[in-house]
Motif scaffolding. Sequence first.
Motif, PDB file in Angstrom:
ATOM      1  N   LYS A   1      83.218  50.038  54.850  1.00  0.00           N
ATOM      2  CA  LYS A   1      83.327  50.142  56.294  1.00  0.00           C
ATOM      3  C   LYS A   1      81.676  50.625  56.912  1.00  0.00           C
ATOM      4  O   LYS A   1      81.476  49.757  57.891  1.00  0.00           O
ATOM      5  N   SER A   2      81.540  51.820  56.702  1.00  0.00           N
ATOM      6  CA  SER A   2      80.188  52.355  57.404  1.00  0.00           C
ATOM      7  C   SER A   2      78.865  51.812  56.574  1.00  0.00           C
ATOM      8  O   SER A   2      78.787  51.447  55.450  1.00  0.00           O
ATOM      9  N   PRO A   3      77.712  51.860  57.430  1.00  0.00           N
ATOM     10  CA  PRO A   3      76.333  51.477  56.834  1.00  0.00           C
ATOM     11  C   PRO A   3      76.149  52.298  55.744  1.00  0.00           C
ATOM     12  O   PRO A   3      75.259  51.767  54.948  1.00  0.00           O
ATOM     13  N   GLU A   4      76.476  53.578  55.791  1.00  0.00           N
ATOM     14  CA  GLU A   4      76.213  54.583  54.553  1.00  0.00           C
ATOM     15  C   GLU A   4      76.780  54.110  53.315  1.00  0.00           C
ATOM     16  O   GLU A   4      76.360  53.845  52.447  1.00  0.00           O
ATOM     17  N   GLU A   5      77.899  53.664  53.451  1.00  0.00           N
ATOM     18  CA  GLU A   5      78.886  53.084  52.253  1.00  0.00           C
ATOM     19  C   GLU A   5      78.109  51.763  51.791  1.00  0.00           C
ATOM     20  O   GLU A   5      77.954  51.598  50.587  1.00  0.00           O
ATOM     21  N   GLU A   6      77.919  51.167  52.776  1.00  0.00           N
ATOM     22  CA  GLU A   6      77.129  49.561  52.430  1.00  0.00           C
ATOM     23  C   GLU A   6      75.759  49.978  51.661  1.00  0.00           C
ATOM     24  O   GLU A   6      75.783  49.363  50.751  1.00  0.00           O
ATOM     25  N   LYS A   7      74.877  50.952  52.243  1.00  0.00           N
ATOM     26  CA  LYS A   7      73.854  51.107  51.361  1.00  0.00           C
ATOM     27  C   LYS A   7      73.913  51.646  49.824  1.00  0.00           C
ATOM     28  O   LYS A   7      73.330  51.069  49.046  1.00  0.00           O
ATOM     29  N   ILE A   8      74.867  52.260  49.896  1.00  0.00           N
ATOM     30  CA  ILE A   8      75.123  52.724  48.340  1.00  0.00           C
ATOM     31  C   ILE A   8      75.595  51.464  47.440  1.00  0.00           C
ATOM     32  O   ILE A   8      75.053  51.496  46.559  1.00  0.00           O
ATOM     33  N   VAL A   9      76.663  50.830  47.963  1.00  0.00           N
ATOM     34  CA  VAL A   9      77.102  49.560  47.471  1.00  0.00           C
ATOM     35  C   VAL A   9      75.985  48.582  47.132  1.00  0.00           C
ATOM     36  O   VAL A   9      76.130  47.998  45.846  1.00  0.00           O
ATOM     37  N   LYS A  10      74.931  48.366  47.953  1.00  0.00           N
ATOM     38  CA  LYS A  10      73.936  47.391  47.602  1.00  0.00           C
ATOM     39  C   LYS A  10      72.832  47.838  46.876  1.00  0.00           C
ATOM     40  O   LYS A  10      71.919  46.872  46.670  1.00  0.00           O
ATOM     41  N   GLN A  11      72.941  49.055  46.282  1.00  0.00           N
ATOM     42  CA  GLN A  11      71.784  49.453  45.520  1.00  0.00           C
ATOM     43  C   GLN A  11      71.820  48.721  44.346  1.00  0.00           C
ATOM     44  O   GLN A  11      72.825  48.437  43.736  1.00  0.00           O
ATOM     45  N   GLU A  12      70.766  48.323  43.925  1.00  0.00           N
ATOM     46  CA  GLU A  12      70.562  47.221  42.766  1.00  0.00           C
ATOM     47  C   GLU A  12      70.344  48.092  41.263  1.00  0.00           C
ATOM     48  O   GLU A  12      70.347  49.173  41.303  1.00  0.00           O
TER      49      GLU A  12
ATOM     50  N   ILE B   1      80.900  49.227  36.697  1.00  0.00           N
ATOM     51  CA  ILE B   1      79.882  49.816  37.271  1.00  0.00           C
ATOM     52  C   ILE B   1      79.965  49.576  39.125  1.00  0.00           C
ATOM     53  O   ILE B   1      79.964  50.573  39.597  1.00  0.00           O
ATOM     54  N   ASN B   2      80.256  48.328  39.486  1.00  0.00           N
ATOM     55  CA  ASN B   2      80.507  48.196  40.724  1.00  0.00           C
ATOM     56  C   ASN B   2      81.698  48.649  41.339  1.00  0.00           C
ATOM     57  O   ASN B   2      81.830  49.348  42.299  1.00  0.00           O
ATOM     58  N   ARG B   3      82.722  48.911  40.545  1.00  0.00           N
ATOM     59  CA  ARG B   3      84.004  49.478  41.067  1.00  0.00           C
ATOM     60  C   ARG B   3      83.818  51.147  41.122  1.00  0.00           C
ATOM     61  O   ARG B   3      84.402  51.704  42.194  1.00  0.00           O
TER      62      ARG B   3
ATOM     63  N   ILE C   1      73.879  40.187  46.458  1.00  0.00           N
ATOM     64  CA  ILE C   1      72.629  40.960  46.031  1.00  0.00           C
ATOM     65  C   ILE C   1      72.560  40.895  44.507  1.00  0.00           C
ATOM     66  O   ILE C   1      73.612  40.477  44.066  1.00  0.00           O
ATOM     67  N   SER C   2      71.435  41.078  44.051  1.00  0.00           N
ATOM     68  CA  SER C   2      71.278  41.152  42.575  1.00  0.00           C
ATOM     69  C   SER C   2      72.420  41.914  41.753  1.00  0.00           C
ATOM     70  O   SER C   2      72.763  42.968  42.049  1.00  0.00           O
ATOM     71  N   GLY C   3      73.188  41.082  40.977  1.00  0.00           N
ATOM     72  CA  GLY C   3      74.203  41.986  40.259  1.00  0.00           C
ATOM     73  C   GLY C   3      75.438  42.100  40.794  1.00  0.00           C
ATOM     74  O   GLY C   3      76.276  42.575  40.179  1.00  0.00           O
ATOM     75  N   HIS C   4      75.714  41.446  41.895  1.00  0.00           N
ATOM     76  CA  HIS C   4      76.837  41.758  42.722  1.00  0.00           C
ATOM     77  C   HIS C   4      77.549  40.591  43.095  1.00  0.00           C
ATOM     78  O   HIS C   4      77.208  40.020  44.124  1.00  0.00           O
TER      79      HIS C   4
ATOM     80  N   ASP D   1      85.975  39.966  38.671  1.00  0.00           N
ATOM     81  CA  ASP D   1      86.277  40.604  39.849  1.00  0.00           C
ATOM     82  C   ASP D   1      85.711  39.981  40.932  1.00  0.00           C
ATOM     83  O   ASP D   1      85.016  40.890  41.710  1.00  0.00           O
ATOM     84  N   ILE D   2      85.634  38.858  41.168  1.00  0.00           N
ATOM     85  CA  ILE D   2      85.212  38.211  42.240  1.00  0.00           C
ATOM     86  C   ILE D   2      86.316  37.683  43.111  1.00  0.00           C
ATOM     87  O   ILE D   2      87.172  36.903  42.838  1.00  0.00           O
ATOM     88  N   PRO D   3      86.291  37.821  44.322  1.00  0.00           N
ATOM     89  CA  PRO D   3      87.074  37.739  45.459  1.00  0.00           C
ATOM     90  C   PRO D   3      87.209  36.375  45.976  1.00  0.00           C
ATOM     91  O   PRO D   3      88.372  35.838  46.670  1.00  0.00           O
ATOM     92  N   PHE D   4      85.932  35.730  45.943  1.00  0.00           N
ATOM     93  CA  PHE D   4      86.227  34.391  46.612  1.00  0.00           C
ATOM     94  C   PHE D   4      86.037  33.193  45.576  1.00  0.00           C
ATOM     95  O   PHE D   4      84.962  33.211  44.842  1.00  0.00           O
ATOM     96  N   VAL D   5      86.836  32.235  45.648  1.00  0.00           N
ATOM     97  CA  VAL D   5      86.584  31.123  44.664  1.00  0.00           C
ATOM     98  C   VAL D   5      86.727  29.896  45.422  1.00  0.00           C
ATOM     99  O   VAL D   5      87.724  29.627  46.371  1.00  0.00           O
TER     100      VAL D   5
END
Length: 791
Positions: free
Chosen positions: A144-155, A173-175, A62-65, A94-98
């Motif tokens: 884990k939950s959809p609720e957590e994912e919704k917050i994390v994915k907010q742009e 911000i992301n952390r 997502i944008s900014g993530h 702070d990127i986990p995949f390289v």
Amino acid sequence: MKHFSEIDICMKYITPAIQKAGWDIKKQVRREVTFTDGRINVRGNLYTRGKRKRADYILYHISGHPIAIIEAKDANHSIGSGMQQALEYARMLDIPFVFSSNGHGFLFHDMSAQDGKMERELTMNDFPSPENLWARYRKVKGIKSPEEEKIVKQEYHKDESGKEPRYYQSVAINRTVEAVAKGQNRILLVMATGTGKTYTAFQIAWRLHKAGAVKRILFLADRNILTDQTKSGDFKPFGQDIMTKITGRKIDKAYQVYFGIYQGLTSPEEAKKAFKQFSPDFFDCIIIDECHRGSASEASAWREILNYFEGAIHIGLTATPKETKDVSNMAYFGEPVYTYSLKQGIDDGFLAPYKVIRLALNIDDGYRPEVGKIDQYGNEIEDRVYNNKDFDRTLVIDERTQTVANKITEFLQQTDPFSKTIVFCIDTEHAERMRQALVNANVELVKKHPNYVVRITGNDEVGKHEIERFIDVEERLPVIATTSKLLTTGVDTKMVKLIVLEANIGSMTEFKQIVGRGTRIREQDNKVFFTIMDFRKATNLFADEDFDGDPVQIWEPKPEEPIIPPEETNGGEDEEENDQGDTGNGGGSGGIPPLGPPGGEPGEPTKYYIKGVPVNVSNERVQYLDSDGKLITESLTDYSRKNIKERYSDLSTFISRWTSEEKKEVIIQELLEEGVFLDELKKEVGKEMDTFDLILHVAFDQPPLTRQERANNVRKRNYFGKYSEQAQNVIKALLDKYENEGILSIEDMEILKVQPFNAMGSLPQLVKSFGGKNQYLEALKELETELYKTA
């Protein structure tokens, strides 16, 4: 394929492989992402920027993530040759995949791996899809939950100017958002002064609010100027219709974003504690600015506000977390979710580096008055040795104050008389005397500009009104501000170029805050570094291992009442650590010294005031930051030698590079990026020396030749007899030009359009005399070879 460049590999292989895996090239993939500004290297009054860090590919779900980074190499490199560099960038971002690729396949470094195989090779057809990597990302981050994912994915909030968070702000911000999504309600962010803590806080608040994770937010500070700057600045996109500042005792509870200062919310009297007009569950989120101050102490009255709203998410912001045996940010907030230090900011080029001028006065190591000496007000001075810790606290020497003021003035006159300057003094009375001394040292400027020098202290209403003008980048005046504590923290002093330490600073927290007053960069206004002028040996704290280290919790909870350190007892807008009191009448120049120190006998002087003591500067030392962030004292020659040899380890390596490089300007630019100022070095070593000889002499101890000697050696060999008469005349003129101006002056073909060449013919005619453009460039190359033949 083995002849393909890195760009070819990206266009023909890597980008198609990503696209085939389902990534939207326009929305989810960014190429050649520059994420640092390049460290500023300073010597004297010159500076240059180092290389910026740039990632070949960053992938976003997502944008900014950002969730993945790819480092590309040409086909002559191995598949994993870009991995080390990519891992360094990934750690910063702070990127986990390289991924690393040379077009034959991908080497995948996977932080989500649990089978013991963190790195494995993939074919070009096996690049993971966005959904695959996002699932792995959730696993790594514990979402884990959809609720957590919704917050994390907010742009993020995006404004019309296109401003985006810097990389470290994005990480912070992301952390923070991820921590909130997972239920953490005490969060600490440690970010150096000048790195945009309030902008970071705004983006956190915006995402949490828009995602529905929080509804009502309180931004809490301890100074009006901090809340006012935030409300009208970084938080402005929320809109004035949902924001309000808490003032007075009548509180409108219809808003969603509130701004308040501790002093306006609490009171010693229970009935006047305004925060209790809200229910304890009114706020969902409280952002505590400069949380190292009053709220850090468990015994502070300010902590009562946070305890009252204990059910809210508390996010602490500070550049300098306070950790003593009695006060602890981490005991309250926990370990910082992210730390971005002053050293990191300087290395990345986002913060201004500093140079230090340490000045020793002849009386610093001790002044002992003669027995029975009487001060200006008839008080007999105690017979003992007075030193730096005593000056201006218990003993005022008029000549010392004026010597300091004269030295500040001398520095400004030699650099820029209108450089914004803060002079930190012992107390407010000392700040007033220093103001008077600076006025007397700058009479002509003060005649033209009455507010050239001002005192800005907590108990001076006139001075406090000057704060806004002092920090405004558009306002030229006032230039010099004398202060005690009021300007140590929080105030955004973007244009300060000189910080003067005329106070004894024992607190690392306070020292960091003071240094932070100069770290903002305004390159468009020629503010790229700042100077610290130290009269009190306070900059010895730079050598302390805690200066730029990670905070360590040393708080010791006690069953009895916690001790409140002196600097935590009053706080707020009028915080002035002035245990001598403040008469506001000056002193030392005809004023009356304050009487009655705490614990002293009635009529006993708090300070003695004397004149007639010879005071002068006995030693002056200039120090610079090296690449490791350490202050060093070294000459420009020593500094240049070290930096040149870091790039060219030995003489043969340098000569090989110099002779093979078509444009010598490329080498000179590379050295500039390393902080080697060749023009300044020439002034120190010898102006007539060729750049080549300058480097040989300084870095490799070779006996230098002047440009004239090199040119004459070529003339003696007369190698150019094989050319036509007109071509020979051009070569002779090029030699003259080199002798007078150096090698760079002859490298550009445009030189043939100016004197004396244009008198010989037009540029096409002169080039034709060599047989054409390629032949002219070959002749120029041969001339350069002849010039450096003796090497």
